[in-house]
Structure formats: C-alpha cells, structure tokens
Design an enzyme around this catalytic site. Structure first.
Site: not given
Length: 206
Positions: A159, A73
């Site tokens: 990204f 995460d």
C-alpha cells in the site's frame, strides 16, 4: 492473554505485527485495532518527526482505553525533495476518500515531481517510528529501508508508495515482494522487530 491495542484501522498493519510477533516467538498477546474499542478523540498528527507522531498516538490510545498501545508513523523520505514528503506522506496530494485513491494520488504526484530527476538522484528511504506506551512506560524505535523511486508503478501488493519504491539490492518494487520478504526488510518490519523485547515483556507487567 494480554490485549494490545494497535492504534490503526489498517488490517494490513495488524497482520504485519502478528507475523513479526509469531516469527519472534512472542505469544500471549491479543491484537485489537481502533475498530475494536470505543471511539475516542484522536489528536491530529502535528509532530515534526515520525517519532513525535507515533508517541502521541500511542499515548492517546493508552490514556483512552487503559490498554497497552502500539502506534507507528511512517512515510517516505526522498533525497531530491530534501526529505519530503516525510511526515506529510499520507496526505501529500491532499486527496480525501478511499485509501486506494489517496495512495495513487500521492505516488502519482511524487512521480510528477521527480519527472526530470535522473536515476542516480532518485534515492529515497521509507522510515517508520513505532511507539509502545503501557503501564511499564514508553518505548520508541525507528526503522529505515533505503531504495530508489522507480519511473513508474509496478506490482499490486502492499500500500502507499510501495508500487514506486525499489529497495536497495532488489530489482522489484515493494509492491512486488511477498509479505514475508517485505517483513524481513521493510522499515516497519525493522522497527517492529526492534520493539519485540518491549512487547514480549508486556505479559510480565500487565
């Protein structure tokens, strides 16, 4: 060959882990993504920390498939926003649809929120927590990549918030770095590198 589930459908994350393992000389692991295993219910990311969310995803993957599972995460912590977007980084702008559209909406909103913030107060850090859950137990590690938020996007690589993040000591955004340069310095690269000993031990217990 031990199959290792990477709890993601992002091909770039699998490629990044493969490069980290190759660089560390870890062999004997076949990386598979969520697209390669039967679909299973994925719990929503409701943890208050990156570590909680990563561990929950890795536990879900291991329980559903029986395969050792690694999950991460990651997000961006901005000083002027008291650590936000944090665990909300991926859905900061609330946009649904293609990843590219969501990514751009997220960093455009961030830039708007920092429009009046001077350069010396635009400090930030990318944060990644990586968790591995297997028959041998659970391991959670953390990596951080400090930098600043640029006034506008630069570069076409990477990204997420990469186009607006300039690492400390660099004059290029994360989206302007080569994959090898990013692996060597990035938050996820640092976290994955810290996870290498546990990943390398998988063949001895699986």
């Amino acid at each position: 060959m031990t199959r290792l589930l990477v709890a993601s459908r992002n091909a770039k994350k699998l490629a990044e882990l493969r490069r980290v393992l190759d660089a560390a000389g870890v062999s004997g692991l076949e990386l598979v993504s969520l697209a390669d295993v039967p679909e299973y219910p994925e719990a929503p990311e409701t943890g208050a920390t990156f570590e909680e969310n990563a561990l929950a995803k890795a536990r879900d993957g291991f329980a559903a498939t029986g395969l050792p599972c690694v999950a991460d995460d990651s997000g961006l912590s901005v000083d002027a926003l008291n650590g936000m977007p944090g665990v909300l980084s991926a859905r900061w702008a609330g946009v649904r649809g293609a990843r590219r559209d969501k990514d751009e909406a997220n960093f455009r909103l961030l830039l708007a929120q920092l429009a009046d913030v001077p350069a010396d107060r635009r400090g930030a850090a990318f944060v990644s927590a990586c968790a591995l859950v297997s028959a041998a137990g659970e391991t959670v590690v953390r990596g951080e990549w400090p930098g600043i938020i640029a006034p506008g996007p630069r570069g076409s690589g990477g990204f997420g918030y990469d186009p607006v993040f300039v690492p400390v000591g660099s004059d290029r955004s994360a989206a302007e770095l080569s994959p090898a340069e990013k692996d060597a310095a990035s938050h996820r690269g640092r976290a994955l590198a810290a996870l290498v000993p546990a990943l390398g031990a998988l063949n001895r217990v699986c």
